[in-house]
Design a protein around this motif. Sequence first.
Motif, PDB file in Angstrom:
ATOM      1  N   ALA A 150       0.828  -1.205   0.000  1.00  0.00           N
ATOM      2  CA  ALA A 150       0.000   0.000   0.000  1.00  0.00           C
ATOM      3  C   ALA A 150       0.860   1.251   0.000  1.00  0.00           C
ATOM      4  O   ALA A 150       0.600   2.210  -0.743  1.00  0.00           O
ATOM      5  N   GLU A 153       3.129   1.309  -3.476  1.00  0.00           N
ATOM      6  CA  GLU A 153       2.390   1.561  -4.708  1.00  0.00           C
ATOM      7  C   GLU A 153       1.449   2.764  -4.602  1.00  0.00           C
ATOM      8  O   GLU A 153       0.841   3.155  -5.597  1.00  0.00           O
ATOM      9  N   GLN A 155      -1.426   2.826  -2.914  1.00  0.00           N
ATOM     10  CA  GLN A 155      -2.810   2.359  -2.987  1.00  0.00           C
ATOM     11  C   GLN A 155      -3.490   2.559  -1.636  1.00  0.00           C
ATOM     12  O   GLN A 155      -2.902   2.278  -0.587  1.00  0.00           O
ATOM     13  N   GLU A 174      -4.581   6.178   3.601  1.00  0.00           N
ATOM     14  CA  GLU A 174      -3.457   6.351   2.684  1.00  0.00           C
ATOM     15  C   GLU A 174      -2.187   6.130   3.505  1.00  0.00           C
ATOM     16  O   GLU A 174      -1.752   7.001   4.254  1.00  0.00           O
ATOM     17  N   LEU A 210      -6.638  -3.811  -0.356  1.00  0.00           N
ATOM     18  CA  LEU A 210      -6.210  -2.637  -1.110  1.00  0.00           C
ATOM     19  C   LEU A 210      -7.263  -2.248  -2.126  1.00  0.00           C
ATOM     20  O   LEU A 210      -7.898  -3.099  -2.743  1.00  0.00           O
ATOM     21  N   GLU A 212      -8.426   0.269  -5.579  1.00  0.00           N
ATOM     22  CA  GLU A 212      -7.839   0.713  -6.837  1.00  0.00           C
ATOM     23  C   GLU A 212      -7.400   2.168  -6.771  1.00  0.00           C
ATOM     24  O   GLU A 212      -6.480   2.593  -7.468  1.00  0.00           O
ATOM     25  N   THR A 214      -5.592   5.516  -5.885  1.00  0.00           N
ATOM     26  CA  THR A 214      -4.206   5.744  -5.504  1.00  0.00           C
ATOM     27  C   THR A 214      -4.031   7.144  -4.921  1.00  0.00           C
ATOM     28  O   THR A 214      -4.937   7.974  -4.978  1.00  0.00           O
TER      29      THR A 214
END
Length: 316
Positions: A150, A153, A155, A174, A210, A212, A214
Amino acid sequence: MTYDPSLRVLTVLELLQAREEVTGAELARRLEVSPRTVQRYVARLQDLGIPVEGRRGVGGAYRLKPGFRLPPLMFTGEEALALALGLRALQHLGLSDLLPAAEVAGAKLSRTLPPELRDTVAALEQVAQLSVSPWVTSTDARLLTTLFQAAREGQRAELTYRSGAAQHTEREVEVYRVVHVDGRWYAVGHCRLRGALRCFRLDRIETCRLREETFTPPADFDALAFLQQELPAAHPYEISVWLAAPPEHLRGAVSVWHTDLRAEEDGTRMTCQRENLHSFAAFLLGVGVDFRVDSPPELREVLRTLAGRCQQAGEG
């Protein structure tokens, strides 16, 4: 400090193995050399038969040819010892789930070593003992891996979180950093439910998946500094104790997390914040020096209870 150019060439190779692509500017910065010197190191690798591919121009970068497989790894004695000790130290991070994998990795490491280094690592297994601290909280390795992803990336993570009061909430977070401190793992980041920075103990995260969506984490975020400010609220007791020993006698035997040691009256004034008074009382009894509790009064009551138990045990 003098650097061996051959070691720098090997460092270039290690960086290329670890990354899909590395810019010439980054290699120059990491090695503290000029871009032209980096080109010489790359040429040396190519002369040795290592297929390093380069992209010229502004922002030029290097990579190993896709599909290239390097020969078996070779380690120095210190590198082998560091790896072996690191594999054995996983329990100190509360990652008991990874112990089977660590054993397999240790066996693979042993197979790559020459006989003399293999004997050194085998001796380590026989003579070195690492005690697991009772204050380390067990952590789900799969959850830790998910949170690493997480943060890496960018995510968003959807959590079911259990508070200290056993209340369950659904959180969308986040995750900026994942931190191990004072025996526990924490995820630190922006909680969209609260609209603010929050820290989450991994042992209280019951589900995690997680999404999608971001995000872009803030640059140079210092999670440890944030935890230093945030976690005192999780430790309801402000403790002030005088101990009949100098500070240098206590350092290394006391957790440094939210703890201050300073010389006072031929001894040490220890101020700290703790959540569990029983474990702290046990520490005081086991430290091996006289002490005086100035606050909180609840700690004195815990010590009286322990004294009564000790007296009963001695009479039995």
